[in-house]
Structure formats: structure tokens, C-alpha cells
Scaffold this motif. Structure first.
Motif, PDB file in Angstrom:
ATOM      1  N   HIS A  42       1.817  -1.081  -0.173  1.00 54.22           N
ATOM      2  CA  HIS A  42       0.055  -0.178  -0.412  1.00 54.22           C
ATOM      3  C   HIS A  42       0.799   1.334   0.013  1.00 54.22           C
ATOM      4  O   HIS A  42       1.437   1.389   1.342  1.00 54.22           O
ATOM      5  CB  HIS A  42      -1.508   0.120   0.873  1.00 54.22           C
ATOM      6  N   VAL A  43       0.656   2.377  -0.594  1.00 55.20           N
ATOM      7  CA  VAL A  43       1.827   3.197  -1.142  1.00 55.20           C
ATOM      8  C   VAL A  43       0.217   4.209  -1.045  1.00 55.20           C
ATOM      9  O   VAL A  43      -0.378   4.189  -1.945  1.00 55.20           O
ATOM     10  CB  VAL A  43       1.973   3.246  -2.193  1.00 55.20           C
ATOM     11  N   MET A  44       0.742   5.314  -0.716  1.00 56.50           N
ATOM     12  CA  MET A  44      -0.190   6.889  -0.724  1.00 56.50           C
ATOM     13  C   MET A  44       1.008   7.597  -0.510  1.00 56.50           C
ATOM     14  O   MET A  44       1.826   7.975   0.474  1.00 56.50           O
ATOM     15  CB  MET A  44      -0.810   6.386   0.504  1.00 56.50           C
ATOM     16  N   ALA A  64       2.911 -10.079  -5.129  1.00 57.72           N
ATOM     17  CA  ALA A  64       3.608 -10.848  -6.307  1.00 57.72           C
ATOM     18  C   ALA A  64       4.060  -9.827  -7.143  1.00 57.72           C
ATOM     19  O   ALA A  64       4.855 -10.106  -8.042  1.00 57.72           O
ATOM     20  CB  ALA A  64       2.617 -11.993  -6.531  1.00 57.72           C
ATOM     21  N   ARG A  65       3.113  -9.080  -7.755  1.00 59.14           N
ATOM     22  CA  ARG A  65       3.478  -8.114  -9.416  1.00 59.14           C
ATOM     23  C   ARG A  65       5.047  -7.475  -9.164  1.00 59.14           C
ATOM     24  O   ARG A  65       5.565  -7.078  -9.931  1.00 59.14           O
ATOM     25  CB  ARG A  65       2.603  -7.643  -9.251  1.00 59.14           C
ATOM     26  N   ALA A  66       5.027  -6.463  -7.623  1.00 62.23           N
ATOM     27  CA  ALA A  66       6.148  -6.234  -7.424  1.00 62.23           C
ATOM     28  C   ALA A  66       6.560  -5.921  -5.904  1.00 62.23           C
ATOM     29  O   ALA A  66       6.297  -5.351  -4.767  1.00 62.23           O
ATOM     30  CB  ALA A  66       6.174  -4.803  -7.347  1.00 62.23           C
ATOM     31  N   PRO A  67       7.058  -7.574  -5.966  1.00 63.33           N
ATOM     32  CA  PRO A  67       7.934  -7.956  -4.467  1.00 63.33           C
ATOM     33  C   PRO A  67       9.319  -6.631  -4.064  1.00 63.33           C
ATOM     34  O   PRO A  67       8.841  -6.903  -2.692  1.00 63.33           O
ATOM     35  CB  PRO A  67       8.766  -9.125  -4.389  1.00 63.33           C
ATOM     36  N   SER A  68       9.384  -5.588  -4.354  1.00 64.80           N
ATOM     37  CA  SER A  68      10.941  -4.830  -3.769  1.00 64.80           C
ATOM     38  C   SER A  68       9.920  -3.816  -3.902  1.00 64.80           C
ATOM     39  O   SER A  68      11.204  -3.003  -3.575  1.00 64.80           O
ATOM     40  CB  SER A  68      12.326  -5.332  -5.077  1.00 64.80           C
ATOM     41  N   LEU A  69       9.240  -3.523  -4.299  1.00 65.99           N
ATOM     42  CA  LEU A  69       8.400  -2.111  -4.303  1.00 65.99           C
ATOM     43  C   LEU A  69       8.707  -0.997  -2.907  1.00 65.99           C
ATOM     44  O   LEU A  69       9.056  -0.165  -3.024  1.00 65.99           O
ATOM     45  CB  LEU A  69       6.376  -1.871  -4.483  1.00 65.99           C
ATOM     46  N   LEU A  70       8.794  -2.065  -1.987  1.00 68.30           N
ATOM     47  CA  LEU A  70       9.078  -0.752  -0.291  1.00 68.30           C
ATOM     48  C   LEU A  70      10.202  -0.882  -0.182  1.00 68.30           C
ATOM     49  O   LEU A  70      10.535   0.367   0.572  1.00 68.30           O
ATOM     50  CB  LEU A  70       8.735  -2.101   0.548  1.00 68.30           C
ATOM     51  N   THR A  71      11.202  -1.278  -1.388  1.00 71.82           N
ATOM     52  CA  THR A  71      12.373  -0.843  -0.964  1.00 71.82           C
ATOM     53  C   THR A  71      12.738   0.777  -1.857  1.00 71.82           C
ATOM     54  O   THR A  71      14.242   0.304  -1.787  1.00 71.82           O
ATOM     55  CB  THR A  71      12.691  -2.475  -1.082  1.00 71.82           C
ATOM     56  N   GLN A  72      12.297   0.621  -2.892  1.00 70.34           N
ATOM     57  CA  GLN A  72      12.316   1.498  -3.807  1.00 70.34           C
ATOM     58  C   GLN A  72      11.750   2.839  -3.526  1.00 70.34           C
ATOM     59  O   GLN A  72      11.293   3.772  -2.269  1.00 70.34           O
ATOM     60  CB  GLN A  72      11.556   1.168  -4.696  1.00 70.34           C
ATOM     61  N   ASP A  73      12.737   4.436  -3.481  1.00 65.59           N
ATOM     62  CA  ASP A  73      12.865   5.205  -3.314  1.00 65.59           C
ATOM     63  C   ASP A  73      11.404   6.234  -3.923  1.00 65.59           C
ATOM     64  O   ASP A  73      11.728   7.395  -4.812  1.00 65.59           O
ATOM     65  CB  ASP A  73      14.180   6.281  -2.947  1.00 65.59           C
ATOM     66  N   LEU A  74      10.257   6.333  -3.244  1.00 66.82           N
ATOM     67  CA  LEU A  74       9.328   7.033  -4.009  1.00 66.82           C
ATOM     68  C   LEU A  74       9.629   8.635  -3.638  1.00 66.82           C
ATOM     69  O   LEU A  74       8.186   8.760  -4.181  1.00 66.82           O
ATOM     70  CB  LEU A  74       7.996   6.012  -3.303  1.00 66.82           C
ATOM     71  N   THR A  75      10.020   9.564  -2.835  1.00 64.77           N
ATOM     72  CA  THR A  75      10.374  10.256  -2.877  1.00 64.77           C
ATOM     73  C   THR A  75      10.842  10.674  -4.078  1.00 64.77           C
ATOM     74  O   THR A  75      10.424  12.453  -4.412  1.00 64.77           O
ATOM     75  CB  THR A  75      10.414  10.751  -1.319  1.00 64.77           C
ATOM     76  N   ASP A  76      11.943  10.151  -4.923  1.00 60.67           N
ATOM     77  CA  ASP A  76      12.469  10.604  -5.778  1.00 60.67           C
ATOM     78  C   ASP A  76      11.363  10.214  -7.117  1.00 60.67           C
ATOM     79  O   ASP A  76      11.901  11.577  -8.104  1.00 60.67           O
ATOM     80  CB  ASP A  76      13.970  10.665  -5.962  1.00 60.67           C
ATOM     81  N   GLU A  77      10.337   9.431  -7.103  1.00 60.70           N
ATOM     82  CA  GLU A  77       9.891   8.724  -8.506  1.00 60.70           C
ATOM     83  C   GLU A  77       9.215   8.262  -8.627  1.00 60.70           C
ATOM     84  O   GLU A  77       8.045   7.879  -6.937  1.00 60.70           O
ATOM     85  CB  GLU A  77      10.936   7.751  -9.209  1.00 60.70           C
ATOM     86  N   PRO A  79       5.764   5.910  -8.346  1.00 60.39           N
ATOM     87  CA  PRO A  79       5.232   4.780  -8.154  1.00 60.39           C
ATOM     88  C   PRO A  79       5.193   4.332  -9.497  1.00 60.39           C
ATOM     89  O   PRO A  79       6.196   3.039 -10.064  1.00 60.39           O
ATOM     90  CB  PRO A  79       4.301   3.908  -7.022  1.00 60.39           C
ATOM     91  N   ALA A  80       4.191   4.053 -10.540  1.00 58.87           N
ATOM     92  CA  ALA A  80       4.614   3.958 -11.670  1.00 58.87           C
ATOM     93  C   ALA A  80       5.979   3.775 -12.608  1.00 58.87           C
ATOM     94  O   ALA A  80       6.351   2.371 -12.702  1.00 58.87           O
ATOM     95  CB  ALA A  80       3.351   4.934 -12.724  1.00 58.87           C
ATOM     96  N   ALA A  81       7.004   5.061 -12.335  1.00 55.83           N
ATOM     97  CA  ALA A  81       8.298   4.701 -12.751  1.00 55.83           C
ATOM     98  C   ALA A  81       8.983   3.725 -12.031  1.00 55.83           C
ATOM     99  O   ALA A  81       9.788   2.329 -12.465  1.00 55.83           O
ATOM    100  CB  ALA A  81       8.914   5.651 -12.536  1.00 55.83           C
ATOM    101  N   ALA A  82       8.973   3.773 -10.741  1.00 58.47           N
ATOM    102  CA  ALA A  82       9.207   2.579 -10.217  1.00 58.47           C
ATOM    103  C   ALA A  82       9.348   0.961 -10.256  1.00 58.47           C
ATOM    104  O   ALA A  82       9.762  -0.060 -10.754  1.00 58.47           O
ATOM    105  CB  ALA A  82       9.332   2.423  -8.196  1.00 58.47           C
ATOM    106  N   LEU A  83       7.589   0.737 -10.733  1.00 53.54           N
ATOM    107  CA  LEU A  83       7.115  -1.056 -10.976  1.00 53.54           C
ATOM    108  C   LEU A  83       6.832  -1.291 -12.607  1.00 53.54           C
ATOM    109  O   LEU A  83       7.419  -1.861 -12.444  1.00 53.54           O
ATOM    110  CB  LEU A  83       5.109  -0.429 -11.070  1.00 53.54           C
ATOM    111  N   GLY A  84       7.599   0.400 -13.389  1.00 52.97           N
ATOM    112  CA  GLY A  84       7.802  -0.177 -14.508  1.00 52.97           C
ATOM    113  C   GLY A  84       9.264  -0.569 -14.862  1.00 52.97           C
ATOM    114  O   GLY A  84       9.547  -1.440 -15.442  1.00 52.97           O
ATOM    115  N   ARG A  85      10.518  -0.927 -13.748  1.00 50.59           N
ATOM    116  CA  ARG A  85      11.716  -0.939 -14.066  1.00 50.59           C
ATOM    117  C   ARG A  85      11.239  -2.423 -12.892  1.00 50.59           C
ATOM    118  O   ARG A  85      12.191  -3.132 -12.979  1.00 50.59           O
ATOM    119  CB  ARG A  85      12.533  -0.042 -12.903  1.00 50.59           C
TER     120      ARG A  85
END
Length: 86
Positions: A42-44, A64-77, A79-85
């Protein structure tokens, strides 16, 4: 949003309000057509342009679609960009 704001000489920043891992709440699971209790991230976030809050973004993403999402810096990019990577 931020890319466009910066192209127009404006300042843009992101404030992360929520970043968590858990289970889909039943009402969200029903809307997305997934099993209630499935693993979810969950991201807000709030986007600010020139010190004005202009966008509230909330995402429920199947872990299951993005297991490492929580380790991404979502203040700089976004969520769509992070998910694309991922």
C-alpha cells in the motif's frame, strides 16, 4: 506531474504518507477482483507544486507483481516509474 511542473519552472516535491505491506482489505480486493487477504503493498503519496498540495495518490499493488516495491525511493520517482523498472 512533477516532470511537467519542472519543465514549466515550478518546484515539485513528494511526501510519502504511507508505505506498508499487508493484506488486501475486503472492499479493495472486491473492487480489484483479487482474493481478500492476498498479499499487498500500500502506497499513499502527496505531490506538492510550488508549496501547494495538488495530488493525492493511493495505490494497492499485489505483492507478487512487485515484491521489492517497498525498497524503492518513492519520494524521488513515481510509483509508476518504479513499477516499470521492477
Amino acid at each position: 506531474l512533477c516532470e511537467e511542473a519542472r519543465r514549466n519552472g515550478r518546484q515539485c516535491r513528494t511526501k510519502l504518507l504511507a508505505l506498508s505491506h499487508g493484506s488486501f482489505p475486503p472492499e479493495i480486493a472486491a473492487r480489484l477482483g483479487v482474493m481478500s487477504g492476498s498479499s499487498v503493498s500500500h502506497v499513499m503519496i502527496v505531490r506538492w507544486v510550488d508549496n501547494w498540495p495538488v495530488q493525492l495518490e493511493e495505490r494497492w499493488i499485489a505483492s507478487a507483481r512487485a515484491p521489492s516495491l517497498l525498497t524503492q525511493d518513492l519520494t524521488d520517482e513515481t510509483p509508476a516509474a518504479a513499477l516499470g523498472r521492477l
